[in-house]
Design a protein around this motif. Structure first.
Motif, PDB file in Angstrom:
ATOM      1  N   SER A   1      28.613 -35.669 -14.138  1.00 53.39           N
ATOM      2  CA  SER A   1      28.212 -34.795 -15.247  1.00 53.39           C
ATOM      3  C   SER A   1      28.010 -35.637 -16.496  1.00 53.39           C
ATOM      4  CB  SER A   1      29.290 -33.743 -15.526  1.00 53.39           C
ATOM      5  OG  SER A   1      29.409 -32.854 -14.448  1.00 53.39           O
TER       6      SER A   1
ATOM      7  N   THR B   1      28.637 -37.654  -7.647  1.00 51.99           N
ATOM      8  CA  THR B   1      28.310 -36.498  -8.482  1.00 51.99           C
ATOM      9  C   THR B   1      28.817 -36.771  -9.892  1.00 51.99           C
ATOM     10  OG1 THR B   1      30.361 -35.348  -7.908  1.00 51.99           O
ATOM     11  CG2 THR B   1      28.458 -34.948  -6.505  1.00 51.99           C
TER      12      THR B   1
ATOM     13  N   PHE C   1      29.236 -27.829 -15.107  1.00 55.07           N
ATOM     14  CA  PHE C   1      29.395 -29.287 -15.089  1.00 55.07           C
ATOM     15  C   PHE C   1      30.552 -29.620 -14.145  1.00 55.07           C
ATOM     16  CE2 PHE C   1      31.754 -27.315 -18.449  1.00 55.07           C
ATOM     17  CZ  PHE C   1      32.971 -27.966 -18.527  1.00 55.07           C
ATOM     18  N   ASN C   2      30.884 -30.909 -14.028  1.00 55.86           N
ATOM     19  CA  ASN C   2      32.006 -31.379 -13.201  1.00 55.86           C
ATOM     20  C   ASN C   2      31.928 -30.852 -11.762  1.00 55.86           C
ATOM     21  OD1 ASN C   2      32.785 -32.638 -15.520  1.00 55.86           O
ATOM     22  ND2 ASN C   2      34.837 -31.769 -15.601  1.00 55.86           N
ATOM     23  N   MET C   3      30.890 -31.300 -11.061  1.00 59.27           N
ATOM     24  CA  MET C   3      30.662 -30.863  -9.681  1.00 59.27           C
ATOM     25  C   MET C   3      31.361 -31.781  -8.688  1.00 59.27           C
ATOM     26  SD  MET C   3      27.082 -30.146  -7.624  1.00 59.27           S
ATOM     27  CE  MET C   3      26.714 -31.797  -7.017  1.00 59.27           C
TER      28      MET C   3
ATOM     29  N   GLU D   1      24.867 -31.519 -18.091  1.00 61.99           N
ATOM     30  CA  GLU D   1      23.942 -31.741 -16.981  1.00 61.99           C
ATOM     31  C   GLU D   1      24.709 -32.324 -15.797  1.00 61.99           C
ATOM     32  OE1 GLU D   1      21.221 -34.519 -18.597  1.00 61.99           O
ATOM     33  OE2 GLU D   1      20.604 -33.238 -20.250  1.00 61.99           O
ATOM     34  N   ILE D   2      24.290 -31.944 -14.578  1.00 61.79           N
ATOM     35  CA  ILE D   2      24.909 -32.465 -13.363  1.00 61.79           C
ATOM     36  C   ILE D   2      23.860 -33.234 -12.573  1.00 61.79           C
ATOM     37  CG2 ILE D   2      26.218 -31.910 -11.282  1.00 61.79           C
ATOM     38  CD1 ILE D   2      26.721 -29.128 -12.496  1.00 61.79           C
TER      39      ILE D   2
ATOM     40  N   ILE E   1      31.567 -26.154  -8.851  1.00 63.10           N
ATOM     41  CA  ILE E   1      31.072 -26.457 -10.197  1.00 63.10           C
ATOM     42  C   ILE E   1      31.898 -25.672 -11.200  1.00 63.10           C
ATOM     43  CG2 ILE E   1      29.133 -26.207 -11.804  1.00 63.10           C
ATOM     44  CD1 ILE E   1      27.239 -26.700  -9.471  1.00 63.10           C
TER      45      ILE E   1
ATOM     46  N   ASP F   1      29.061 -32.856 -20.396  1.00 62.51           N
ATOM     47  CA  ASP F   1      29.447 -31.489 -20.011  1.00 62.51           C
ATOM     48  C   ASP F   1      28.264 -30.527 -20.051  1.00 62.51           C
ATOM     49  OD1 ASP F   1      32.006 -32.373 -19.642  1.00 62.51           O
ATOM     50  OD2 ASP F   1      32.874 -31.351 -21.373  1.00 62.51           O
TER      51      ASP F   1
END
Length: 295
Positions: A271, A269, A19-21, A276-277, A37, A274
């Motif tokens: 998420s 971008t 997550f968190n891209m 899915e992106i 990522i 926490d």
């Protein structure tokens, strides 16, 4: 108060664990993208840390499909006992060989520390980590950990440090020493915190476009767009919105890590929970039209 979901042209799922891209245009491959990522796994063999973080360097094609992905290896360093270990929430800089990140295991105090990381895209190794020294002289209840890069020169990064009030810091890229360069009170949100998300400079408008997240008692409430001029003064603000549809009237946990402009469209971008992106594509004009002028 309910907040509307913002209408996107497209919503593209990124097929990758984590997550968190954070994403930029690829420095070496036109029409492709480079991303970091964050992934994490729970440790079970010892009490602390309970979470270990992993950072992947990911190459995406023109349709945001994953072409290649490799783990970035950290250099040897002293780690202190902490709830989590390893780099968190990295954001790529435009050169594609540096990124900011967060460390929680770098001191004895369990305090999040921002840092600048230099890495090699070939070896996938982080070569150097420079920890930022905060000199805000404030009585904040906790330090900020989502500083956003506004711009840089040969010796300094200029970064958004906080939002309520708005603070911009200059950071020496060799020593990590930081100094306050702009201060402005812009919000009047009771019992809420404002956290950083994504940021981009729009050359056509000569403004910085920023996403921020509004949080109440650790619960995500909504996001907002901010516009800052070249002197870092806020000149526009949107009303609150959500990137995704709520589930049972409750907003999903949304984290926008980066913004990218291409062909008059804006790519964010994001998420969700926490888990899915997604890359959200918007008409840039629509986003700007939602920002009420504050000049």
């Amino acid at each position: 108060m309910e907040h509307p979901s913002i209408k996107a042209l497209r919503k593209i799922r990124i097929v990758h664990e984590g997550f968190n891209m954070s994403m930029i245009e690829h420095p070496d491959h036109p029409n492709e993208y480079l991303a970091t990522i964050r992934d994490k796994f729970n440790t079970t063999e010892y009490e602390y840390p309970t979470i270990e973080n992993i950072v992947y360097l990911v190459r995406l094609d023109s349709s945001f499909q994953v072409v290649d992905s490799k783990k970035l290896e950290e250099p040897p360093r002293k780690r202190y006992e902490s709830f989590t270990t390893g780099l968190e929430d990295c954001r790529l800089l435009e050169d594609g060989s540096t990124m900011t990140g967060v460390l929680l295991d770098n001191s004895e105090h369990w305090v999040p520390e921002m840092c600048l990381c230099h890495f090699d895209r070939v070896s996938h190794k982080i070569c150097k980590i420079i920890v930022f020294n905060t000199n805000t002289n404030s009585d904040e209840p906790k330090p900020e950990k989502n500083w956003l890069v506004l711009n840089r020169n040969s010796t300094k990064l200029f970064m958004l440090y906080s939002y309520d009030p708005l603070r911009v810091m200059s950071v020496d890229i060799e020593t990590g020493d930081s100094h306050l360069v702009h201060f402005q009170k812009i919000f009047n949100l009771e019992n809420c915190e404002v956290h950083g998300g994504g940021l981009i400079y729009l050359e056509s408008e000569r403004v910085y476009l920023v996403t921020v997240r509004v949080v109440n008692n650790n619960n995500y409430m909504f996001s907002m767009w901010l516009l800052l001029n070249e002197q870092y003064k806020m000149v526009g603000m949107s009303s609150g919105f959500l990137f995704s549809e709520p589930i049972d009237t409750k907003p999903r946990y949304e984290m926008c890590m980066s913004l990218l402009e291409k062909n008059e469209n804006l790519y964010a971008t994001v998420s969700l929970d926490d888990e899915e992106i997604y890359v959200y594509e918007f008409k840039l004009d629509m986003i700007l039209a939602n920002c009420i002028e504050k000049r």
